[in-house]
Design a protein around this motif. Structure first.
Motif, PDB file in Angstrom:
ATOM      1  N   ARG A   1       0.494  -0.834   0.027  1.00 26.66           N
ATOM      2  CA  ARG A   1      -0.088  -0.375  -0.521  1.00 26.66           C
ATOM      3  C   ARG A   1       0.656   1.304   0.505  1.00 26.66           C
ATOM      4  O   ARG A   1       0.432   2.567  -0.815  1.00 26.66           O
ATOM      5  N   ARG A   2       1.456   1.285   1.014  1.00 24.21           N
ATOM      6  CA  ARG A   2       3.097   2.209   0.272  1.00 24.21           C
ATOM      7  C   ARG A   2       3.544   2.660  -0.792  1.00 24.21           C
ATOM      8  O   ARG A   2       3.645   3.539  -0.927  1.00 24.21           O
ATOM      9  N   ALA A   3       3.473   1.443  -1.814  1.00 23.56           N
ATOM     10  CA  ALA A   3       4.364   1.365  -2.759  1.00 23.56           C
ATOM     11  C   ALA A   3       3.355   2.181  -3.773  1.00 23.56           C
ATOM     12  O   ALA A   3       3.712   3.176  -4.816  1.00 23.56           O
ATOM     13  N   VAL A   4       1.788   1.847  -3.377  1.00 24.61           N
ATOM     14  CA  VAL A   4       0.585   2.021  -4.297  1.00 24.61           C
ATOM     15  C   VAL A   4       0.335   3.468  -3.951  1.00 24.61           C
ATOM     16  O   VAL A   4       0.781   4.484  -4.820  1.00 24.61           O
ATOM     17  N   PHE A   5       0.829   3.758  -2.692  1.00 27.49           N
ATOM     18  CA  PHE A   5       0.775   5.167  -2.645  1.00 27.49           C
ATOM     19  C   PHE A   5       1.089   6.335  -3.406  1.00 27.49           C
ATOM     20  O   PHE A   5       1.493   7.189  -3.714  1.00 27.49           O
ATOM     21  N   THR A   6       2.873   5.727  -2.883  1.00 26.52           N
ATOM     22  CA  THR A   6       3.887   6.700  -3.236  1.00 26.52           C
ATOM     23  C   THR A   6       3.625   6.413  -5.315  1.00 26.52           C
ATOM     24  O   THR A   6       4.152   7.609  -5.785  1.00 26.52           O
ATOM     25  N   ALA A   7       2.866   5.738  -6.053  1.00 20.85           N
ATOM     26  CA  ALA A   7       2.799   5.374  -6.834  1.00 20.85           C
ATOM     27  C   ALA A   7       2.359   6.426  -7.526  1.00 20.85           C
ATOM     28  O   ALA A   7       2.430   6.996  -8.595  1.00 20.85           O
ATOM     29  N   VAL A   8       0.963   6.485  -7.151  1.00 23.84           N
ATOM     30  CA  VAL A   8       0.614   8.480  -7.547  1.00 23.84           C
ATOM     31  C   VAL A   8       1.140   9.157  -7.023  1.00 23.84           C
ATOM     32  O   VAL A   8       0.501  10.299  -8.405  1.00 23.84           O
ATOM     33  N   LEU A   9       1.729   9.757  -6.940  1.00 23.47           N
ATOM     34  CA  LEU A   9       2.833  10.685  -6.133  1.00 23.47           C
ATOM     35  C   LEU A   9       4.036  11.040  -7.288  1.00 23.47           C
ATOM     36  O   LEU A   9       4.020  12.226  -7.519  1.00 23.47           O
ATOM     37  N   THR A  10       4.403  10.212  -7.930  1.00 29.86           N
ATOM     38  CA  THR A  10       5.794  10.174  -8.237  1.00 29.86           C
ATOM     39  C   THR A  10       5.162   9.826  -9.630  1.00 29.86           C
ATOM     40  O   THR A  10       5.684   9.970 -10.674  1.00 29.86           O
ATOM     41  N   GLY A  11       4.192   8.307 -10.122  1.00 29.36           N
ATOM     42  CA  GLY A  11       4.078   8.864 -11.667  1.00 29.36           C
ATOM     43  C   GLY A  11       5.256   7.714 -11.779  1.00 29.36           C
ATOM     44  O   GLY A  11       6.108   7.177 -10.956  1.00 29.36           O
ATOM     45  N   ALA A  12       4.997   6.964 -12.621  1.00 31.00           N
ATOM     46  CA  ALA A  12       5.685   5.469 -13.238  1.00 31.00           C
ATOM     47  C   ALA A  12       7.592   6.643 -13.697  1.00 31.00           C
ATOM     48  O   ALA A  12       7.629   7.670 -13.742  1.00 31.00           O
ATOM     49  N   THR A  13       8.120   5.889 -13.506  1.00 33.33           N
ATOM     50  CA  THR A  13       9.584   6.485 -12.796  1.00 33.33           C
ATOM     51  C   THR A  13      10.692   5.145 -13.372  1.00 33.33           C
ATOM     52  O   THR A  13      10.475   3.766 -13.339  1.00 33.33           O
ATOM     53  N   PRO A  14      11.726   5.489 -13.964  1.00 32.62           N
ATOM     54  CA  PRO A  14      12.808   4.166 -13.376  1.00 32.62           C
ATOM     55  C   PRO A  14      13.075   3.136 -12.571  1.00 32.62           C
ATOM     56  O   PRO A  14      12.601   4.372 -11.593  1.00 32.62           O
ATOM     57  N   HIS A  15      13.249   2.479 -12.415  1.00 32.16           N
ATOM     58  CA  HIS A  15      13.922   2.060 -11.412  1.00 32.16           C
ATOM     59  C   HIS A  15      14.724   2.372 -10.011  1.00 32.16           C
ATOM     60  O   HIS A  15      14.609   2.053  -9.273  1.00 32.16           O
ATOM     61  N   ALA A  16      15.834   3.045 -10.045  1.00 29.16           N
ATOM     62  CA  ALA A  16      16.283   3.588  -9.830  1.00 29.16           C
ATOM     63  C   ALA A  16      16.354   4.634  -9.199  1.00 29.16           C
ATOM     64  O   ALA A  16      15.946   5.417  -7.773  1.00 29.16           O
ATOM     65  N   ASP A  17      15.558   5.078  -9.715  1.00 26.13           N
ATOM     66  CA  ASP A  17      13.851   7.197  -9.037  1.00 26.13           C
ATOM     67  C   ASP A  17      12.972   5.962  -7.877  1.00 26.13           C
ATOM     68  O   ASP A  17      12.974   6.566  -7.157  1.00 26.13           O
ATOM     69  N   GLY A  18      12.860   4.871  -8.808  1.00 26.96           N
ATOM     70  CA  GLY A  18      12.164   4.083  -7.958  1.00 26.96           C
ATOM     71  C   GLY A  18      12.678   4.376  -7.071  1.00 26.96           C
ATOM     72  O   GLY A  18      11.939   3.629  -5.418  1.00 26.96           O
ATOM     73  N   VAL A  19      13.648   3.630  -6.504  1.00 26.24           N
ATOM     74  CA  VAL A  19      14.028   2.605  -5.029  1.00 26.24           C
ATOM     75  C   VAL A  19      14.874   3.929  -4.183  1.00 26.24           C
ATOM     76  O   VAL A  19      14.534   4.050  -3.341  1.00 26.24           O
ATOM     77  N   ALA A  20      14.662   5.113  -4.620  1.00 26.15           N
ATOM     78  CA  ALA A  20      15.423   6.592  -4.493  1.00 26.15           C
ATOM     79  C   ALA A  20      13.906   6.407  -3.392  1.00 26.15           C
ATOM     80  O   ALA A  20      13.649   7.327  -2.579  1.00 26.15           O
ATOM     81  N   ALA A  21      12.666   6.547  -4.249  1.00 24.20           N
ATOM     82  CA  ALA A  21      11.316   7.530  -3.787  1.00 24.20           C
ATOM     83  C   ALA A  21      11.103   6.389  -2.593  1.00 24.20           C
ATOM     84  O   ALA A  21      10.694   7.605  -1.154  1.00 24.20           O
ATOM     85  N   LEU A  22      10.760   5.238  -2.784  1.00 23.43           N
ATOM     86  CA  LEU A  22      10.753   4.216  -1.222  1.00 23.43           C
ATOM     87  C   LEU A  22      12.089   4.315  -0.108  1.00 23.43           C
ATOM     88  O   LEU A  22      11.447   4.658   0.868  1.00 23.43           O
ATOM     89  N   SER A  23      13.027   4.246  -0.704  1.00 30.06           N
ATOM     90  CA  SER A  23      14.058   5.281   0.784  1.00 30.06           C
ATOM     91  C   SER A  23      13.732   6.241   1.758  1.00 30.06           C
ATOM     92  O   SER A  23      13.515   6.139   2.028  1.00 30.06           O
ATOM     93  N   ARG A  24      12.961   7.320   0.542  1.00 33.41           N
ATOM     94  CA  ARG A  24      12.019   8.241   1.218  1.00 33.41           C
ATOM     95  C   ARG A  24      11.328   7.807   2.854  1.00 33.41           C
ATOM     96  O   ARG A  24      11.262   8.428   3.988  1.00 33.41           O
ATOM     97  N   LEU A  25      10.269   7.086   2.516  1.00 36.00           N
ATOM     98  CA  LEU A  25       9.405   6.253   2.914  1.00 36.00           C
ATOM     99  C   LEU A  25      10.381   4.746   4.330  1.00 36.00           C
ATOM    100  O   LEU A  25       9.865   4.454   5.183  1.00 36.00           O
ATOM    101  N   GLY A  26      11.473   4.844   3.997  1.00 32.30           N
ATOM    102  CA  GLY A  26      12.545   4.212   5.217  1.00 32.30           C
ATOM    103  C   GLY A  26      12.542   2.629   4.245  1.00 32.30           C
ATOM    104  O   GLY A  26      13.761   1.949   5.649  1.00 32.30           O
ATOM    105  N   PHE A  27      12.796   2.495   3.097  1.00 29.74           N
ATOM    106  CA  PHE A  27      12.896   1.075   2.642  1.00 29.74           C
ATOM    107  C   PHE A  27      14.162   1.285   2.551  1.00 29.74           C
ATOM    108  O   PHE A  27      14.946   2.930   2.562  1.00 29.74           O
ATOM    109  N   GLY A  28      15.015   0.648   2.367  1.00 30.00           N
ATOM    110  CA  GLY A  28      16.373   0.232   2.377  1.00 30.00           C
ATOM    111  C   GLY A  28      16.693  -0.707   0.602  1.00 30.00           C
ATOM    112  O   GLY A  28      15.297  -0.850   0.349  1.00 30.00           O
ATOM    113  N   ALA A  29      17.488  -0.575  -0.023  1.00 32.00           N
ATOM    114  CA  ALA A  29      17.552  -0.631  -1.106  1.00 32.00           C
ATOM    115  C   ALA A  29      17.247  -1.800  -1.380  1.00 32.00           C
ATOM    116  O   ALA A  29      16.817  -2.158  -2.188  1.00 32.00           O
TER     117      ALA A  29
END
Length: 992
Positions: free
Chosen positions: A313-341
């Motif tokens: 659900r956190r990933a879906v929430f993030t996707a709404v705000l960021t839109g589709a993005t390259p993999h590296a940017d997706g990892v960087a976005a989730l890291s803002r929510l506390g996910f490790g690489a």
């Protein structure tokens, strides 16, 4: 056959064939062009297990097109109209059916032989698969249709680059369909199309709420969804509730009601279908969450899905705000929510399995449709009234984390999308608690709204934010404006002014609010609205019990009114306001010169400009010289504070000196102003101590360069004149891309000058192109003043002049006589109307346009046409010819002393000159910018009568009678001395 060369870096390439490719050095393509291809789900494919909401994605075209027949017919009629290039802005709230309607028209157009191309904004988007995309229409294509979704979310500069793409410059009908949620960005975008002389028009079409046929639309959607579920009797599925409410005026609402009803029926009543929009969204999102949970539970049975539902659900929430993005940017976005690489990579893989991306290599594909994604944001954030799902406590922190600035202080690249989606969710009559999240976010970082861009600012203007938040964002707006933000700042300023006016307790406070609003509207090119706000500010200050209580405030308001009235073409009103401002500032200066002398100089400068617009050159010159003298003295002691004002006033003085035949003085003043501005431009817009009163920026440099171009050309410095004009056009072109309404008229003016200069420099084709572009810009600006009741309408005379120039340029180039005839005919139509309003101003122009039409007809018939007349320089007109009585110079540059010419020859020369009286006066006043009073041209005096009073004509008439060319006394009464020159008869005016 076309050939393109691409230099590919880092192993990746994207290209298009048959179109331009605009690329950011650090962010890839500005936009992506691709041939339209339907993504409709094949018939018979069943619903994705546990994810019914995917059937709502308009690109899958699950529901047969129904309803909207009136709008569909309007779009088809627009497409098939007898026009070459046209743009339509289709707007309506999210869920109103824009994308589905566009897809239907696209499919029908492709079937009818049109080439259909889509454009997607590039920065922050996923680039399509590597390779080239051929967007060229094939042989026999009926036309080109370009579809641009989310047009209101594109930065204006990026959209104008798209609209200037060579793809749109094809010799066949071309249409551009722009899809947007609202019309707020349309006035700024409307002027941005560059399509050459084939430009036809722009228009808007609003998708209104569905009133009639709701039940039929529901039944169609129900039957289509039922087929995907394999239901044999769709008629057994009833609507979940009444469909008459206003919330079911959305096409998406009817489709959601049908989908939920079918899904609930197929599940044998496992969940009762809700009856309102919030409940429908909650139902579908509950089904999404159940799908996540089942996939996680099946992980125990071997399904590769180790991500718990809460993390997904956190990933879906993030996707709404960021839109589709390259993999590296997706990892960087989730890291803002506390996910490790490592965990971020796992979550992205599982998210991609649930929401397959549209392009290979992408992650964080968002929920569709957008309105459901906005509802997901709202239902995930705590504080909504929907029961059974109180929201997630981590969600507000996630918003803050995703939109936090990096260590360098930069906002994330998706900030514009994120704020736009949050603002859409918080819009009136939707989810008010989301406005609270925005308020907290912007209260802590109000500059984030500015960094998010103009589209986000426009969206925030619709949200019910508290006054302190609006004030905080207002305080972060660029004080002096910013080209790429001004169009978005304007609606936000309107919203802020509404709040400020309601809280203002005194006329002075209300006047300040209105002045701020007028400044912001003027920056956005909304001149009439800016003028209205400035008038209201003055009215507020006049209503005080004691008008003398705040003379400085009234003077400042009058100064702004003078400026806005001048820009809007209200010359008399501008001069009245400026005179009153000067009188007030003089009184204030006597009491406190240190404080108010600079403001007095500003008022004098504004008055001088107003007088110049009224062609009261001598009074304008005296006024402007006083302003320049003050600024020179102030700048000598404090250059950083007063040089901006000095540069602007020097530029105005230079134009006035030029109009009073002081050629060298005028050029020198403008050249000095250009030098000052070049030095100041390094730091961006600057107002010095006077702030907004005399702000300078690159467009001011362009204005000065345009004036300098005319001066240098007329002085015989022709290569330098062309160079200055081309530099001016380049600056204005960049400015017009960001703000067409404000800067297209200035660009058109410089292009018109280039259409005169370039042919005589051997670049006749470039001259024709410049003239055609000027015609296009003026025609566009005139079309946007259709409701203006003034006469003549703004830009009407300018368009007629540009058309006349276009006709003559083609005639003398021996090129396209039919096009020349059409341009002359159009100019004649305008001039006939203008002559009816002001015959003394436009009679000569009408006669010249009629001559152009005849010449075009002669050229088409093979009849020889007289060559283009020699373009005299200003010095030749005055020093060598009209303003002296010693020599005659013919068209071959042969010079003769008048006293050596026979009386008969002098008589013929006088007749020759007098036959051209109208053209000579028109050239001096209109082309060379000479003030009528500097010519000594009396009110309503005919050109021949004025010409007969000039020294050359007096001398020619004397010689025709057998007398000496020069008498003992000048015709004005002064004794003639050795080395006499007529200019010496007027002390203080230096002719040469």
């Amino acid at each position: 056959m076309s050939r393109q060369v691409f230099h590919v870096e880092s192993g990746y390439g994207y290209g298009v064939v048959g179109a331009d490719l605009h690329v950011f050095a650090d962010r890839g393509p500005v936009y992506l062009l691709a041939e339209y291809r339907s993504a409709a789900l094949p018939a018979g494919r069943r619903v994705p297990p546990g994810q019914p909401s995917r059937l709502l994605n308009s690109r899958y075209e699950v529901v047969d097109f129904t309803g909207r027949e009136r709008e569909r017919a309007a779009l088809c009629g627009w497409r098939d109209a007898d026009e070459e290039l046209s743009v339509l802005w289709l707007h309506g709230p999210g869920g109103q059916g824009k994308s589905r309607l566009a897809a239907q028209v696209a499919a029908e157009s492709a079937a009818a032989g049109w080439k259909v191309v889509t454009a997607t904004h590039g920065p922050g988007s996923i680039v399509p698969s590597p390779g080239s995309h051929d967007v060229r229409p094939g042989p026999g294509a009926r036309g080109l249709l370009l579809i641009v979704d989310y047009a209101d979310r594109w930065p204006l500069t990026n959209l104008t680059w798209l609209l200037s793409n060579k793809l749109l410059d094809l010799p066949l009908p071309t249409r551009v369909l722009l899809l947007a949620r609202s019309a707020s960005a349309w006035p700024a975008v409307r002027g941005a199309l560059e399509g050459g002389e084939r430009w036809a028009g722009t228009r808007g079409l609003a998708l209104e709420p569905v009133d009639e046929g709701r039940e039929a639309m529901f039944r169609t959607a129900r039957d289509c969804f039922a087929a995907r579920y394999g239901l044999r009797d769709p008629g057994a599925v009833e609507p979940p509730g009444p469909l008459e409410g206003p919330e079911f005026g959305l096409v998406l609402a009817l489709h959601m009601a049908a989908l939920v009803a079918v899904d609930a029926y197929a599940r044998a009543g496992d969940l009762a279908p809700p009856r309102d929009m919030a409940g429908l969204s909650a139902y579908l999102l509950h089904r999404e969450a159940a799908h996540w949970r089942r996939r996680y539970e099946n992980h125990r049975e071997g399904l590769d899905h180790p991500t718990p539902p809460g993390e997904l659900r956190r990933a879906v929430f993030t996707a709404v705000l960021t839109g589709a993005t390259p993999h590296a940017d997706g990892v960087a976005a989730l890291s803002r929510l506390g996910f490790g690489a490592e965990s971020a990579g796992r979550v992205l893989d599982d998210h991609r399995a649930c929401y397959p991306p549209g392009e290979p290599g992408a992650v964080l594909e968002p929920l569709y449709p957008d309105r459901l994604a906005e509802d997901f944001l709202a239902l995930t954030l705590p504080g909504h009234p929907v029961g059974g799902d109180p929201g997630e406590p981590w969600a507000p922190d996630a918003v803050r984390g995703l939109l936090a600035r990096d260590p360098a202080g930069a906002a994330p690249g998706y900030a514009g999308r994120a704020l736009t989606f949050l603002a859409a969710a918080a819009a009136p009559r939707r989810w008010p608690h989301v406005a609270g999240v925005l308020a907290e976010l912007l209260g802590a970082d109000p500059a984030l709204a500015v960094d998010a861009g103009g589209a986000a600012l426009g969206a925030l203007a619709e949200v019910e934010l508290a006054a302190p938040v609006l004030e905080a964002v207002g305080g972060a707006l660029p004080e002096l404006g910013q080209l790429d933000l001004d169009a978005g700042i304007a609606p936000f300023a309107e919203r802020l002014s509404t709040v400020r006016l309601a809280a203002a307790g005194t006329p002075r406070e209300r006047a300040l609010v209105l002045q701020e609003l007028g400044f912001r509207l003027a920056r956005a090119g909304r001149r009439e609205e800016a003028l209205t706000a400035s008038r209201r500010a003055v009215e507020e200050l006049r209503q005080t019990a004691d008008q003398d209580a705040d003379p400085a405030g009234l003077a400042a308001a009058l100064g702004q009114l003078a400026e806005q009235a001048g820009r809007a073409g209200r010359r008399a009103e501008s001069v009245r306001a400026a005179r009153e401002a000067v009188a007030l500032h003089r009184r204030l200066t006597r009491a406190d010169p240190v404080m108010y002398e600079p403001e007095l100089a500003v008022s004098l400068s504004q008055l001088g400009q107003g007088l110049l617009r009224q062609r009261r050159g001598r009074e304008a010159l005296a006024t402007m010289e006083r302003a320049v003298g003050t600024f020179q003295r102030l700048a000598a002691s404090d250059p950083s504070e007063y040089e901006p004002a000095l540069a602007i006033s020097l530029g105005n003085l230079g134009a006035l000196l030029w109009s009073h035949r002081r050629w060298a003085d005028g050029r020198q003043a403008v050249e000095r102003a250009v030098d000052i501005l070049r030095q100041r431009m390094a730091g961006g817009p600057s107002g010095g101590a006077l702030g907004r009163a005399l702000t300078v920026e690159e467009s001011d440099l362009a204005q000065l360069l345009g004036n300098l171009a005319v001066m240098r050309w007329s002085a015989g410095q022709r290569p330098q004149g062309v160079a200055a004009a081309e530099e001016s056009a380049g600056i204005f072109r960049r400015a017009a891309e960001a703000n067409p309404a404000a800067f297209e008229p200035e660009l058109a003016r410089v292009l018109h000058d280039l259409s005169r200069f370039l042919p005589e420099s051997g670049r006749w084709r470039d001259g024709l192109n410049a003239g055609d572009e000027a015609v296009t810009l003026y025609r566009r600006r005139l079309a946007q003043t259709a409701e203006d009741t003034t006469s003549p309408r703004p830009y009407e005379a300018e368009l007629a002049r540009a058309l006349r120039r276009s006709a003559w340029s083609r005639i003398h180039a021996g090129h396209e006589p039919a096009v020349a005839r059409a341009a002359a005919d159009e100019a004649i139509g305008y001039y006939r109307r203008l002559v009816g309003v002001r015959p003394s101003w436009f009679g000569d122009d009408l006669r010249d346009a009629l001559k152009a039409r005849q010449a075009a007809e002669d050229r088409a018939a093979g009849i020889p046409v007289e060559p283009a007349p020699r373009t005299w320089m200003a010095e030749e007109h005055w020093v060598v010819l009209l303003n002296q009585d010693e020599i005659w110079q013919d068209a071959q540059n042969n010079r003769y002393r008048l006293d050596s010419m026979s009386p008969a020859y002098c008589r013929n020369v006088a007749r020759f000159v007098l036959r051209q009286a109208d053209e000579i006066v028109h050239l001096l006043v209109e082309h060379l910018g000479i003030a009528p009073d500097a010519l000594g041209l009396r009110r309503e005096e005919r050109a021949t009568a004025w010409l007969e009073r000039q020294p050359l004509l007096i001398a020619l008439r004397r010689r025709a009678r057998g007398l000496d060319a020069r008498p003992a006394r000048c015709h004005c009464g002064y004794p003639i001395q050795p080395d006499w020159h007529h200019g010496h008869c007027y002390p203080g005016i230096v002719v040469d």
